[in-house]
Design a protein around this motif. Structure first.
Motif, PDB file in Angstrom:
ATOM      1  N   GLU A 195       0.831  -1.203   0.000  1.00 53.26           N
ATOM      2  CA  GLU A 195       0.000   0.000   0.000  1.00 53.26           C
ATOM      3  C   GLU A 195       0.866   1.255   0.000  1.00 53.26           C
ATOM      4  OE1 GLU A 195      -2.605   2.327   3.366  1.00 53.26           O
ATOM      5  OE2 GLU A 195      -3.078   0.205   3.053  1.00 53.26           O
TER       6      GLU A 195
ATOM      7  N   TYR B 294      -2.618  -1.513  -3.240  1.00 54.59           N
ATOM      8  CA  TYR B 294      -3.706  -0.651  -2.767  1.00 54.59           C
ATOM      9  C   TYR B 294      -3.216   0.787  -2.759  1.00 54.59           C
ATOM     10  CZ  TYR B 294      -7.477   1.275   0.071  1.00 54.59           C
ATOM     11  OH  TYR B 294      -8.547   2.022   0.512  1.00 54.59           O
TER      12      TYR B 294
ATOM     13  N   ARG C 214      -7.881  -0.716  -4.962  1.00 53.45           N
ATOM     14  CA  ARG C 214      -6.935  -1.827  -5.038  1.00 53.45           C
ATOM     15  C   ARG C 214      -6.873  -2.312  -6.480  1.00 53.45           C
ATOM     16  NH1 ARG C 214      -8.058  -7.787  -2.406  1.00 53.45           N
ATOM     17  NH2 ARG C 214      -6.064  -8.793  -3.013  1.00 53.45           N
TER      18      ARG C 214
END
Length: 447
Positions: free
Chosen positions: A25, A261, A292
């Motif tokens: 992420e 993400y 995502r």
């Protein structure tokens, strides 16, 4: 692709080892194409403006330097920029800061309003074909500005101030629309921009101007109406996220068959991009905090796409998407309708093993300014083709990002030079890629 000059090898560069699936992420930064315009818009008032979620990148620092030179007081803490210009002390924009990109042309309105005169250098910028400022100059002349071009500079004055008028743009130019929004906010009377651009960054600029006291309405058929006011005041505004950065990192996930993400990626600014992914069977999941992007093990199918003004497929998405299409199965077509010379980067991709052909014919249905002209603005890509690492020289921001994406999925090691273009337009892109597992090093050779 071999580097064209020895000097290209003297500065810092990225060393990228391809083949690692990106996972994890990262947070998407504020929009590069919004922050510089908002900094300039703050010059319309002598009160403080506070911009939040600003991206820390070269173009913003350059614009800050430009404003500081003419008398602005600036403070940057983390990603919050405070700017106040109590007095415009200088009306000549230096070539040192104003000649490096086209942002100086946006200072014409604010400085004409506040001082009645301004001199700017001829603009610079990315090498993606001619980007003249004729639209800007012609529109400001309609508003009452006297503009003389001489010795590489524009000498501008407004003896009677700027006044409202109707400006019909020959093409929905983003920066020209932004210029007239800023200039018309304090002009006497009503200004109508016909055939205006309506990109998300423009809407965000309108939000800031409205907070400052401007009266701006968006009508149907690409018309924007601005009722000039006597004065504007300070405001606080949080920038939208950078949709170009989101697209680049999303494509990196697909190219490396990863799972990424992107926090703060905004669905409403990416609708056309996401639709294109769906047409190719590429997975994504949207929630309230971000998006995502999930890669697939098999090559996606080929596709035909065309760039267009918003809400069409953005021209800045064309280069990274072309890299993705080198890994798609079959023959893909990309028709570029915004800039006539934006496929130069494909030479490097061909050198890495891509099968790409360029054509002057319009290979699409979107009405195109370049029809029957000799610009190679249509691209055919046959894939999937394995790419091999090589040495690359970045010509401009978006092409540079496409080189990095190609290197991430290529076999072996690539060295990418000219990274100042990347660092001008992206906030710590190499760091974010490392956070996702990419093998990318920033090498800074000693002088």
């Amino acid at each position: 692709m071999e580097l064209t000059t020895a000097s290209s090898q003297r500065g810092p560069y990225y060393r990228i080892t391809g083949g690692t699936a990106l996972e994890g992420e990262v947070v998407i930064s504020g929009a590069k194409n919004a922050v510089t315009k908002m900094i300039i818009a703050s010059l319309l008032t002598d009160e403080q403006c506070i911009l939040r979620n600003v991206p820390l990148l070269g173009d913003m620092y350059l614009t800050m330097k430009l404003c500081e030179d003419i008398g602005s007081e600036l403070s940057l803490e983390d990603h919050t920029l405070s700017i106040r210009t109590p007095d415009v002390q200088k009306t000549v924009i230096s070539t040192e800061v104003g000649g490096l990109n086209r942002i100086a042309v946006l200072t014409l309105g604010p400085l004409l309003h506040r001082r009645g005169e301004v001199t700017i250098p001829a603009p610079g910028g990315d090498r993606i074909g001619p980007r003249p400022i004729d639209f800007h100059i012609n529109g400001l002349r309609q508003m009452g500005a006297v503009i003389i071009e001489k010795d590489g500079h524009y000498f501008c004055s407004a003896p009677n101030g700027l006044r409202g008028t109707t400006i019909k743009l020959p093409f929905p130019s983003v920066m020209a629309t932004e210029n007239f929004l800023i200039s018309a906010s304090l002009a006497r009377g009503v200004t109508i921009i016909e055939n205006a651009a309506t990109e998300p960054e423009i809407i965000d600029l309108i939000k800031l101007l409205q907070k400052m006291g401007a009266i701006i309405e968006i009508k149907v058929d690409r018309r924007i109406v601005i009722e000039g006011v006597e004065r504007l005041h300070g405001a606080v505004h949080t920038l939208l996220s950078d949709r170009n950065e989101a697209v680049s990192l999303a494509i990196a996930a697909y190219l490396t068959r990863g799972d990424v993400y992107l926090r703060r990626a905004q669905q409403d600014t990416l609708l056309t991009f996401l639709n294109t992914l769906s047409k190719m069977g590429l997975r994504f999941e949207v929630d309230d905090e971000g998006i995502r992007f999930i890669g697939r093990e098999t090559p996606p199918p080929a596709i035909a796409l065309e760039t267009d003004v918003h809400p069409g497929f953005m021209t800045d998405w064309q280069q990274p998407f072309t890299v993705l299409l080198t890994q798609a199965k079959g023959m893909s077509v990309v028709h570029e309708t915004i800039y006539e010379d934006r496929f130069g980067y494909t030479e490097a991709l061909i050198g890495m093993g891509a099968q790409i052909g360029l054509f002057t014919k319009c290979l699409g249905e979107v009405p195109c300014r370049f029809r029957s002209k000799e610009h190679r603005h249509s691209c055919v890509i046959n894939g999937p083709t394995p790419l091999k690492g090589t040495r690359l020289l970045i010509p401009d921001i978006r092409a540079g990002c496409s080189y990095i994406l190609a290197a991430l999925c290529a076999e072996g090691v690539s060295e990418v030079y000219g990274i100042e273009h990347i660092e001008r337009g992206y906030e710590h892109l190499d760091w974010k890629l490392r956070q996702l597992g990419a093998q990318i090093e920033r090498i800074a050779p000693e002088d």
